[in-house]
Write a protein that holds these residues in place. Sequence first.
Motif, short mmCIF file in Angstrom:
data_model
loop_
_atom_site.label_atom_id
_atom_site.label_comp_id
_atom_site.label_asym_id
_atom_site.label_seq_id
_atom_site.Cartn_x
_atom_site.Cartn_y
_atom_site.Cartn_z
N GLN A 74 0.78 -1.25 -0.02
CA GLN A 74 -0.18 0.14 0.10
C GLN A 74 0.77 1.35 0.11
O GLN A 74 0.74 2.19 -0.68
N LEU A 75 1.87 1.26 0.94
CA LEU A 75 2.75 2.28 1.08
C LEU A 75 3.71 2.57 0.01
O LEU A 75 3.61 3.69 -0.56
N ARG A 121 1.57 3.75 -3.38
CA ARG A 121 0.73 4.83 -3.03
C ARG A 121 -0.62 4.61 -3.34
O ARG A 121 -1.34 5.48 -4.06
N GLN A 179 -4.47 4.75 -3.67
CA GLN A 179 -5.37 6.10 -3.01
C GLN A 179 -6.71 5.80 -2.70
O GLN A 179 -7.41 6.31 -1.65
N ALA A 197 9.80 6.15 2.14
CA ALA A 197 8.64 6.96 1.79
C ALA A 197 8.83 8.42 2.36
O ALA A 197 9.44 8.54 3.20
N GLU A 257 5.44 13.18 3.49
CA GLU A 257 3.89 13.43 2.99
C GLU A 257 3.44 12.46 2.22
O GLU A 257 2.16 12.63 1.88
N ALA A 258 4.05 11.11 2.17
CA ALA A 258 3.34 10.33 1.28
C ALA A 258 2.08 9.64 1.99
O ALA A 258 2.32 9.38 3.36
N ARG A 259 1.07 9.35 1.58
CA ARG A 259 0.01 8.62 2.35
C ARG A 259 -0.64 7.71 1.25
O ARG A 259 -0.60 7.81 -0.06
N ALA A 260 -1.36 6.66 1.84
CA ALA A 260 -2.00 5.55 1.09
C ALA A 260 -3.10 4.99 1.65
O ALA A 260 -3.57 5.24 2.76
N SER A 319 -6.77 7.10 4.98
CA SER A 319 -5.39 7.10 4.49
C SER A 319 -4.57 6.99 5.81
O SER A 319 -5.09 7.13 6.87
N ASP A 363 -0.21 7.69 6.84
CA ASP A 363 1.40 7.91 6.45
C ASP A 363 2.16 6.87 6.65
O ASP A 363 1.75 5.74 6.92
N ARG A 364 3.49 7.21 6.51
CA ARG A 364 4.56 6.21 6.90
C ARG A 364 4.79 5.76 8.23
O ARG A 364 4.71 4.55 8.50
#
Length: 358
Positions: A57-58, A61, A63, A100, A103-106, A114, A116-117
């Motif tokens: 998922q991470l 990414r 969504q 990651a 700001e990365a979110r999945a 959602s 984040d890491r």
Amino acid sequence: MRAWGGDQVEEAVADCVAVLGTAADRDWDAVKAGRLEWSCATTAFHIAEDLVAYAGQLAGRAQDDYVPFQITLDEGTGTTGLLQVIETGGALLAAAVRTAPPEARAFHPYPFRSADREGFAAMGIAEVLLHTHDIAVGLGLAYAPSDELAESVLMRLFPHVQPGPGPWRTLLWATGRGELPGRAPVTEWRWTNNLVLPADRLTLVGVRPAAARDLRLDGDGGFTWVDGGPYEGTRDAAGMVLKAYDGGVHRPEFGVFVLVRHEDGRAVGAMGFHGAPDEEGRVELGYDLAEAARGRGYATEALRALSRWALARDDVRSMFATIARDNTASRAVVSRAGFRQAGEDEEHLVYELRPGTP
């Protein structure tokens, strides 16, 4: 605040494999895992597939939904091979977390769709800790992770749970696996990832208790700040988050948000609530910006985004802010965001915003 996630995933997995490996010669299919309906073998495979799924998922990414894949074991894979798959899944998740960007979110469904890491790392660690416990109970093995690891999961995934007498005992209670004095048994539970709200040039990033504690101790909370940040008001707000968390009354969606600028990923200030809405649906807010970020419309932009989100909720009927009479810049911010003066005293003016305000 030092980077958190990858090392902790590896620590959790190493402890899991070390403990469970002492019973690798047992028939795990024949033994139920603690209070679960699954066997120990099924539960161990669940650990492995969750680690790999979170990594996917991470890294991908995703969504809108889960990445459409699953893992399977080769026919005839035994317990030793299963533990190897857990190790591999842990390594993949640790690598995904480390690579990651902040700001990365999945996609993850609970509760704001959602993570984040840090969220994916914490979820992976929680799966490892809790299901290693389940398997260990079934096999009659002694197991307890470090208090630091259990506390880190609580402060990232269970911000609504009041700390108890020991992080590991509290985590077991919060997930229906144990008891705590004076607290009712837990029969249903979900963890809570932090909320983010988008704006034009900013993202409002919900502050977890772990980050709030670091900010209160003069750290950066895991954010990269513009010169002069974080401002003192942000640290004070972090203290309010911690007080609510320690008291068991923290509602993370009505906590504090750090304002992160899109153009360079730097935090420019913070904005948030003084607590959850009262019985009349009124909620108070406050904000500040680092001096280097003032005069660019960031506070107005963030306040508009936060107001849209809050007033769309059924439990919020009005928002208000109390501002010193001589703070003309702050008064201008709320006015531009649609707030209207609704009260005053010798030193302060009260501004309010209701749904439908033009």
